[in-house]
Design an enzyme around this catalytic site. Structure first.
Site, mmCIF file in Angstrom:
data_model
loop_
_atom_site.group_PDB
_atom_site.id
_atom_site.type_symbol
_atom_site.label_atom_id
_atom_site.label_comp_id
_atom_site.label_asym_id
_atom_site.label_seq_id
_atom_site.Cartn_x
_atom_site.Cartn_y
_atom_site.Cartn_z
ATOM 1 N N TYR A 1 0.806 -1.193 -0.006
ATOM 2 C CA TYR A 1 0.046 0.170 -0.105
ATOM 3 C C TYR A 1 0.924 1.366 -0.138
ATOM 4 O O TYR A 1 1.487 1.673 0.985
ATOM 5 C CB TYR A 1 -1.175 -0.031 1.066
ATOM 6 C CG TYR A 1 -1.762 -1.253 1.356
ATOM 7 C CD1 TYR A 1 -2.213 -1.753 0.115
ATOM 8 C CD2 TYR A 1 -2.267 -1.716 2.544
ATOM 9 C CE1 TYR A 1 -3.291 -2.937 0.031
ATOM 10 C CE2 TYR A 1 -3.309 -2.787 2.601
ATOM 11 C CZ TYR A 1 -3.664 -3.376 1.547
ATOM 12 O OH TYR A 1 -4.653 -4.296 1.457
ATOM 13 N N HIS B 1 -0.034 -11.943 0.840
ATOM 14 C CA HIS B 1 -0.895 -11.135 -0.057
ATOM 15 C C HIS B 1 -1.259 -11.481 -1.333
ATOM 16 O O HIS B 1 -0.253 -11.505 -2.070
ATOM 17 C CB HIS B 1 -0.100 -9.711 0.121
ATOM 18 C CG HIS B 1 -0.961 -8.444 -0.176
ATOM 19 N ND1 HIS B 1 -0.551 -7.227 0.085
ATOM 20 C CD2 HIS B 1 -2.118 -8.392 -0.675
ATOM 21 C CE1 HIS B 1 -1.593 -6.103 -0.157
ATOM 22 N NE2 HIS B 1 -2.752 -7.100 -0.844
#
Ligand code: NAD
Length: 307
Positions: free
Chosen positions: A56, A119
């Site tokens: 992110y 992820h």
């Protein structure tokens, strides 16, 4: 704030968790001060779960979250991830996992995370994630760097294949447990809970689709889905309601979840979202929303190697 059991661990989490992807600028510019204010307000309101990733904002979200949580680390359940580092940058190798968690701990200013997730598993080879990546996460767990381990991703079948094969503690699913797509509730959620694995439901606003302003330009949903969401927003307004409130109330009324994550970029948004939890979704309005959603309900998009 209501708390919910985290799988079979005996721990409880705040029912609403803070999604920190927006702190890295995923949905538009966020200042450091604005992000910090959002995190501090969430803490005041009883939110204890915070989710981030090195992906992110190319580590910006982790860095900002670590700074904002300074002094509150022991009060929160901190989640980060490994394996994804850019839009098309993945490395699920054991060596990178070991390096990644150490880098994350530095940015998060802590010596352990509560949950470490692989992820977006659909971009990796499932067999190798089971045989190589997850054992590397277990090594981090044994070393005390992560208290629990799990996987995140979009295709429910990819998450279920791994969760059934490896004794992970938790699964994070996104965009499958909300007004537009409810498939999480019928498939992965009962399967995981029957094994004692916690399920975290992310993107309750369908990554910004279920907001007045609509999703960011990169959003993968087809145009019909966006149009229906805007019709829902108008309908909610006619009923004197906000689409974000109704979407949260709908998703969080489902039993069995360990936590529901909403992405937050300001103190005002987390205040609004916590306030929404004090109210029930109106059944009449929900029936009218269902009729709008029906033609595009559970519409998905491709992600990784899974159609
Ligand atoms: P989301 O559905 O929570 O939507 C976030 C968007 O809604 C942001 O633009 C935010 O500013 C806006 N918003 C939030 N509250 C609002 C309000 N009251 N009024 C108006 N707008 C509001 O999407 P998300 O952030 O992608 O998902 C939540 C979190 O879940 C992420 O931040 C991340 O932590 C996690 N997540 C993980 C994965 C993964 O692991 N693969 C994928 C998606 C999400």
């Amino acid at each position: 704030m209501e708390t919910l059991p985290f799988g079979k661990t005996g721990e409880t989490l705040s029912a609403l968790g803070f999604g920190a992807a927006p702190l890295g600028g995923a949905y538009g510019p966020v200042t450091g001060d604005g992000g910090r204010a959002a995190v501090r307000r969430a803490l005041e309101l009883g939110v204890t779960v915070f989710d981030t990733s090195p992906y992110y904002g190319a580590t910006l979200s982790e860095t900002r979250l670590g700074a904002a949580l300074e002094g509150a680390r022991d009060e929160v359940f901190l989640i980060t991830k490994c394996g994804r580092y850019g839009e098309a940058e993945f490395d699920f190798s054991p060596g990178r996992v070991a390096k990644s968690i150490d880098e994350s701990l530095g940015r998060l200013r802590t010596d352990r995370v509560d949950l470490l997730l692989v992820h977006d598993v659909e971009f990796g080879d499932t067999g190798r994630i089971i045989d190589e990546t997850l054992p590397a996460l277990m090594a981090a767990k044994d070393a005390g760097k992560a208290r629990y381990v799990g996987v995140s991703g979009y295709p429910l079948s990819a998450l279920e294949e791994i969760a059934a094969a490896f004794p992970i503690d938790a699964v994070l699913s996104y965009c499958h447990g909300n007004l537009m797509d409810r498939t999480l509730f019928d498939s992965l959620l009962p399967a995981c809970t029957s094994r004692g694995q916690a399920v975290i439901n992310a993107s309750t606003l369908h990554m910004g689709v279920l907001t007045d302003s609509g999703p960011p330009p990169w959003h993968p949903a087809p145009v019909e889905v966006r149009e229906v969401a805007q019709a829902i927003a108008r309908l909610c307004k006619e009923h004197g309601r906000e689409i974000t409130d109704v979407a949260l109330q709908f998703a969080m009324a489902r039993p069995g979840l360990a936590c529901t994550l909403v992405g937050v970029e300001s103190a005002g948004e987390i205040e609004r979202n916590v306030e929404a939890l004090a109210h029930q979704v109106d059944e009449g309005l929900l029936a009218a929303i269902d009729a709008l959603v029906e033609p595009v309900r559970d519409r998905t998009w491709p992600s990784g190697h899974w159609a």
